[in-house]
Scaffold this active site. Structure first.
Site, PDB file in Angstrom:
ATOM      1  N   ARG A  33       0.987  -0.976  -0.134  1.00 27.04           N
ATOM      2  CA  ARG A  33      -0.164   0.126  -0.239  1.00 27.04           C
ATOM      3  C   ARG A  33       1.046   1.414  -0.292  1.00 27.04           C
ATOM      4  NH1 ARG A  33      -4.303  -3.165   3.276  1.00 27.04           N
ATOM      5  NH2 ARG A  33      -5.135  -4.745   2.396  1.00 27.04           N
ATOM      6  N   GLU A 177     -12.614 -14.545  10.938  1.00 30.06           N
ATOM      7  CA  GLU A 177     -12.437 -14.209   9.658  1.00 30.06           C
ATOM      8  C   GLU A 177     -12.170 -15.304   8.405  1.00 30.06           C
ATOM      9  OE1 GLU A 177      -9.703 -10.863   8.537  1.00 30.06           O
ATOM     10  OE2 GLU A 177     -10.434 -10.261   7.269  1.00 30.06           O
ATOM     11  N   LYS A 219     -16.069 -11.916  11.314  1.00 16.99           N
ATOM     12  CA  LYS A 219     -15.580 -10.876  10.519  1.00 16.99           C
ATOM     13  C   LYS A 219     -15.974 -11.771   9.767  1.00 16.99           C
ATOM     14  CE  LYS A 219     -12.039  -7.986   9.291  1.00 16.99           C
ATOM     15  NZ  LYS A 219     -10.450  -6.733   9.501  1.00 16.99           N
ATOM     16  N   SER A 261     -14.396  -4.773   4.360  1.00 18.48           N
ATOM     17  CA  SER A 261     -14.395  -4.336   3.338  1.00 18.48           C
ATOM     18  C   SER A 261     -13.586  -5.030   2.088  1.00 18.48           C
ATOM     19  CB  SER A 261     -13.854  -2.466   3.369  1.00 18.48           C
ATOM     20  OG  SER A 261     -12.161  -2.872   3.612  1.00 18.48           O
ATOM     21  N   GLY A 262     -12.443  -5.248   2.255  1.00 14.84           N
ATOM     22  CA  GLY A 262     -11.820  -6.151   1.001  1.00 14.84           C
ATOM     23  C   GLY A 262     -11.911  -5.665  -0.162  1.00 14.84           C
ATOM     24  N   GLY A 263     -11.296  -4.402  -0.994  1.00 11.95           N
ATOM     25  CA  GLY A 263     -11.513  -4.033  -1.874  1.00 11.95           C
ATOM     26  C   GLY A 263     -12.581  -2.995  -2.183  1.00 11.95           C
ATOM     27  N   ARG A 294      -9.713  -1.418   4.570  1.00 14.41           N
ATOM     28  CA  ARG A 294      -9.014  -0.262   3.604  1.00 14.41           C
ATOM     29  C   ARG A 294      -9.799   0.830   3.732  1.00 14.41           C
ATOM     30  NH1 ARG A 294      -8.270  -5.012  -0.188  1.00 14.41           N
ATOM     31  NH2 ARG A 294      -8.771  -5.589   1.219  1.00 14.41           N
TER      32      ARG A 294
HETATM   33  O1  LIG Z   1      -2.690  -9.793   3.640  1.00 11.81           O
HETATM   34  P1  LIG Z   1      -3.221  -9.487   5.400  1.00 11.81           P
HETATM   35  O2  LIG Z   1      -1.309  -8.195   5.720  1.00 11.81           O
HETATM   36  O3  LIG Z   1      -2.848 -10.376   6.539  1.00 11.81           O
HETATM   37  O4  LIG Z   1      -3.874  -7.974   5.860  1.00 11.81           O
HETATM   38  C1  LIG Z   1      -5.321  -7.884   5.141  1.00 11.81           C
HETATM   39  C2  LIG Z   1      -5.999  -7.182   5.803  1.00 11.81           C
HETATM   40  O5  LIG Z   1      -7.183  -7.603   5.805  1.00 11.81           O
HETATM   41  C3  LIG Z   1      -8.359  -7.438   6.969  1.00 11.81           C
HETATM   42  O6  LIG Z   1      -8.664  -8.916   7.202  1.00 11.81           O
HETATM   43  C4  LIG Z   1      -9.079  -7.054   6.077  1.00 11.81           C
HETATM   44  O7  LIG Z   1      -8.788  -5.339   5.057  1.00 11.81           O
HETATM   45  P2  LIG Z   1      -9.808  -4.865   4.270  1.00 11.81           P
HETATM   46  O8  LIG Z   1     -10.782  -4.490   5.577  1.00 11.81           O
HETATM   47  O9  LIG Z   1      -8.988  -4.042   3.524  1.00 11.81           O
HETATM   48  O10 LIG Z   1     -10.504  -6.069   3.420  1.00 11.81           O
HETATM   49  C5  LIG Z   1      -7.274  -6.236   7.425  1.00 11.81           C
HETATM   50  O11 LIG Z   1      -7.672  -6.877   9.465  1.00 11.81           O
HETATM   51  C6  LIG Z   1      -5.702  -7.020   7.269  1.00 11.81           C
HETATM   52  O12 LIG Z   1      -5.643  -5.957   7.810  1.00 11.81           O
END
Ligand SMILES: O=P(O)(O)OC[C@H]1O[C@](O)(COP(=O)(O)O)[C@@H](O)[C@@H]1O
Length: 343
Positions: A33, A177, A219, A261-263, A294
């Protein structure tokens, strides 16, 4: 042993229409990022960015808990105050990402399983001593031709449940999650079917591993069409599909569903969460909350761009997105006001 503490913490994380701020990007994700924005990819800049977030004035008005990364939970401000204490003193509950990342699943090309169970009991004990009250583990499920496979659902569900049981043994609320990725051109109905299957597998394993459902938070992804799908349903259609899917597969004992949020864009994530709360808040047993990375951080990170002089503007943007999502939990989010206030 920690039954009441787990229930209290899980409820506190979704109380008052607040939600979670995920600031737990692993170093490779954080650098990806930063790189896009021309921010130097060093520990110094990771620290400056996380300090900016933790010291944002007023953040606790919308944020109940923050998910930290191993590096961050050990860091201190320049006056020697641990970042965990900065968060706690402002009324934000600290949590910690404890998975070791999604790695290739042997024998299953294109699929992943999340690692990190080895030594987890000891790591959880240490994190609890450092002040964490909840933890997070992310499993990744990919949609594609012939994917996901039964082996992928099973391996990830099992790992999530083993992690969750270990968390509760240590007095930490597990954030569970299972993320069905948005990548691809599949339609909303495919996301629905895969998410339902994934959630059923996860809750079956949580049951087998004797996880206290009242002391955890789910989540999940929202039920959305793939990013490259031609047909993009309305926010109301996404809300309806998400609620229908979860009614099929998420037990009523779970206190909260805190979406990733997933993008999705920041505005779309808020609008979809809002649509769910407008219509279904009083009809479902779980709080419909957020745990965005994000969708809360992106505008702030862009404004900051690695420059100390932009810190205040970035904090304002972070606060703004957090507030929009609190409004979405109340069914009071207005995209037009969002656009005006953000400018
Ligand atoms: O790939 P990583 O570094 O484990 O992190 C992925 C990110 O996905 C999440 O689980 C969700 O993030 P988003 O809301 O951006 O999708 C965050 O908690 C985490 O920072």
């Amino acid at each position: 042993m920690y039954r009441q503490q787990l229930i209290d913490t899980a409820n506190a994380l979704v109380a008052d229409d607040k939600g979670l701020l995920a600031m737990d990007e692993s170093t490779p994700t954080c650098h990806k990022r930063f790189e896009k924005l021309g921010i130097p990819q060093t520990e110094e800049y990771r620290y400056a960015y996380r300090e900016l977030i933790a010291t944002t004035p007023g953040l606790s008005e919308s944020i109940s808990g923050a998910i930290l990364y191993d590096e961050t939970i050990r860091q201190q401000t320049s006056d020697g105050t641990p970042l965990v204490s900065v968060l706690m003193n402002s009324g934000i509950i600290p949590g910690i990402k404890v998975d070791a990342g999604a790695k290739a699943l042997a024998g299953h090309p294109g699929e992943k399983v999340t690692e990190g169970l080895d030594g987890l009991r000891d790591r959880l004990t240490e994190y609890a001593q450092l002040g964490a009250r909840f933890a997070k583990w992310r499993a990744v499920i990919t949609i594609g031709p012939g994917l996901p496979t039964p082996g992928c659902y099973a391996a990830n569900a099992h790992a999530l449940a083993r992690y969750a049981a270990l968390c509760q043994e240590a007095g930490l609320v597990p954030i569970v999650e299972p993320e069905v990725l948005m990548d691809g051109d599949h339609g909303l109905s495919r996301c629905f079917a895969v998410t339902e299957e994934a959630l059923r597998a996860v809750f079956q394993q949580l049951y087998q591993q004797r996880v206290l459902l009242e002391g955890m938070i789910l989540k999940p992804n929202m039920i959305v069409p793939g990013l490259d799908c031609r047909i993009q349903e309305t926010v109301e259609e996404v809300a309806a599909a998400t609620i229908e899917c979860f009614r099929h597969s998420v037990p009523a004992a779970v206190p909260g569903v805190a979406f990733l949020s997933g993008g999705q864009s920041s505005e779309l994530a808020s609008a979809r969460l809002n649509a769910m709360n407008v219509k279904y808040k009083s009809q479902v047993p779980w709080a419909l909350a957020f745990s965005f990375a994000r969708a809360i951080q992106q505008p702030a990170m862009e404004l900051w761009a690695g420059k100390a002089e932009n810190t205040q503007a970035a904090q304002k943007a972070l606060n703004h997105r957090a507030k929009c999502n609190r409004e979405a939990r109340r069914g009071e989010y207005d995209p037009q006001i969002d656009a005006v206030d953000a400018s």
